[in-house]
Design a protein around this motif. Structure first.
Motif, PDB file in Angstrom:
ATOM      1  N   GLN A  62       0.839  -1.204   0.000  1.00  7.48           N
ATOM      2  CA  GLN A  62       0.000   0.000   0.000  1.00  7.48           C
ATOM      3  C   GLN A  62       0.874   1.255   0.000  1.00  7.48           C
ATOM      4  O   GLN A  62       0.642   2.189  -0.779  1.00  7.48           O
ATOM      5  CB  GLN A  62      -0.902  -0.013   1.231  1.00  7.48           C
ATOM      6  N   ASN A  63       1.892   1.292   0.848  1.00 12.16           N
ATOM      7  CA  ASN A  63       2.784   2.456   0.912  1.00 12.16           C
ATOM      8  C   ASN A  63       3.581   2.607  -0.381  1.00 12.16           C
ATOM      9  O   ASN A  63       3.785   3.727  -0.860  1.00 12.16           O
ATOM     10  CB  ASN A  63       3.720   2.356   2.114  1.00 12.16           C
ATOM     11  N   TRP A  64       4.033   1.493  -0.960  1.00 11.58           N
ATOM     12  CA  TRP A  64       4.777   1.540  -2.217  1.00 11.58           C
ATOM     13  C   TRP A  64       3.886   2.119  -3.321  1.00 11.58           C
ATOM     14  O   TRP A  64       4.329   2.950  -4.107  1.00 11.58           O
ATOM     15  CB  TRP A  64       5.274   0.138  -2.586  1.00 11.58           C
ATOM     16  N   PHE A  65       2.639   1.680  -3.350  1.00 10.67           N
ATOM     17  CA  PHE A  65       1.687   2.183  -4.344  1.00 10.67           C
ATOM     18  C   PHE A  65       1.511   3.702  -4.190  1.00 10.67           C
ATOM     19  O   PHE A  65       1.597   4.448  -5.163  1.00 10.67           O
ATOM     20  CB  PHE A  65       0.342   1.464  -4.190  1.00 10.67           C
ATOM     21  N   ILE A  66       1.296   4.153  -2.969  1.00  4.04           N
ATOM     22  CA  ILE A  66       1.112   5.583  -2.706  1.00  4.04           C
ATOM     23  C   ILE A  66       2.331   6.378  -3.168  1.00  4.04           C
ATOM     24  O   ILE A  66       2.197   7.409  -3.817  1.00  4.04           O
ATOM     25  CB  ILE A  66       0.825   5.831  -1.206  1.00  4.04           C
ATOM     26  N   GLN A  67       3.529   5.872  -2.867  1.00  7.53           N
ATOM     27  CA  GLN A  67       4.762   6.570  -3.252  1.00  7.53           C
ATOM     28  C   GLN A  67       4.948   6.644  -4.761  1.00  7.53           C
ATOM     29  O   GLN A  67       5.596   7.556  -5.258  1.00  7.53           O
ATOM     30  CB  GLN A  67       5.976   5.880  -2.630  1.00  7.53           C
ATOM     31  N   ASN A  68       4.398   5.685  -5.499  1.00  9.34           N
ATOM     32  CA  ASN A  68       4.586   5.647  -6.946  1.00  9.34           C
ATOM     33  C   ASN A  68       3.471   6.331  -7.723  1.00  9.34           C
ATOM     34  O   ASN A  68       3.607   6.539  -8.928  1.00  9.34           O
ATOM     35  CB  ASN A  68       4.779   4.207  -7.418  1.00  9.34           C
ATOM     36  N   CYS A  69       2.392   6.688  -7.063  1.00 10.03           N
ATOM     37  CA  CYS A  69       1.323   7.419  -7.748  1.00 10.03           C
ATOM     38  C   CYS A  69       1.843   8.805  -8.115  1.00 10.03           C
ATOM     39  O   CYS A  69       2.308   9.544  -7.254  1.00 10.03           O
ATOM     40  CB  CYS A  69       0.091   7.537  -6.848  1.00 10.03           C
ATOM     41  N   ASP A  70       1.780   9.103  -9.404  1.00 14.45           N
ATOM     42  CA  ASP A  70       2.308  10.384  -9.874  1.00 14.45           C
ATOM     43  C   ASP A  70       1.320  11.133 -10.763  1.00 14.45           C
ATOM     44  O   ASP A  70       1.676  12.069 -11.461  1.00 14.45           O
ATOM     45  CB  ASP A  70       3.623  10.174 -10.624  1.00 14.45           C
ATOM     46  N   GLY A  71       0.081  10.701 -10.758  1.00 11.01           N
ATOM     47  CA  GLY A  71      -0.919  11.340 -11.592  1.00 11.01           C
ATOM     48  C   GLY A  71      -1.119  10.639 -12.927  1.00 11.01           C
ATOM     49  O   GLY A  71      -2.108  10.872 -13.611  1.00 11.01           O
ATOM     50  N   GLU A  72      -0.189   9.770 -13.309  1.00 13.20           N
ATOM     51  CA  GLU A  72      -0.297   9.054 -14.576  1.00 13.20           C
ATOM     52  C   GLU A  72      -0.139   7.543 -14.416  1.00 13.20           C
ATOM     53  O   GLU A  72      -0.916   6.776 -14.953  1.00 13.20           O
ATOM     54  CB  GLU A  72       0.734   9.594 -15.565  1.00 13.20           C
ATOM     55  N   TRP A  73       0.922   7.119 -13.690  1.00  9.75           N
ATOM     56  CA  TRP A  73       1.230   5.696 -13.550  1.00  9.75           C
ATOM     57  C   TRP A  73       0.014   4.894 -13.068  1.00  9.75           C
ATOM     58  O   TRP A  73      -0.297   3.840 -13.600  1.00  9.75           O
ATOM     59  CB  TRP A  73       2.405   5.519 -12.582  1.00  9.75           C
ATOM     60  N   GLU A  74      -0.687   5.416 -12.083  1.00  8.99           N
ATOM     61  CA  GLU A  74      -1.821   4.686 -11.499  1.00  8.99           C
ATOM     62  C   GLU A  74      -3.001   4.549 -12.454  1.00  8.99           C
ATOM     63  O   GLU A  74      -3.905   3.753 -12.219  1.00  8.99           O
ATOM     64  CB  GLU A  74      -2.266   5.327 -10.179  1.00  8.99           C
TER      65      GLU A  74
END
Length: 98
Positions: free
Chosen positions: A8-20
């Motif tokens: 969950q934390n890794w996902f949050i850190q990688n959300c950049d407005g596009e990747w997700e």
């Protein structure tokens, strides 16, 4: 830290407005039966790593396989391996980042 909390934390850190908005993280079941995990690593430090399919099989009830290809981490395993598969991903990320 529990593996789901780490993912969950890794996902949050990688959300950049596009990747997700693309592939992100997908966890599905397969008919073997088992699990399939696919994680888009295109914006990570392991994006350009290639690992061919590695299968570890004791028997039809105890198996898993993993690969990194086309900027995706892919892992599959028997019904008892979901936590293990997510742990493999965490281990790979931490080895590269440290």
């Amino acid at each position: 830290m529990e593996i789901l909390e780490w993912i969950q934390n890794w996902f949050i850190q990688n959300c950049d407005g596009e990747w997700e908005h693309s592939d992100g993280i997908q966890i599905t079941t397969i008919d073997t039966p088992g699990w399939d995990v696919e994680i888009d690593i295109s914006n990570t430090s392991i994006a350009n790593i290639h690992v061919p399919w590695i299968l570890n099989e004791t028997n039809t009830q105890d198996w898993y396989g993993v690969k990194i290809e086309n900027q995706k981490f892919n892992a599959s395993g028997d019904p008892g391996k979901l936590i293990y598969l997510l742990g493999l991903f965490k281990e790979m990320i931490q080895k590269i980042e440290n």
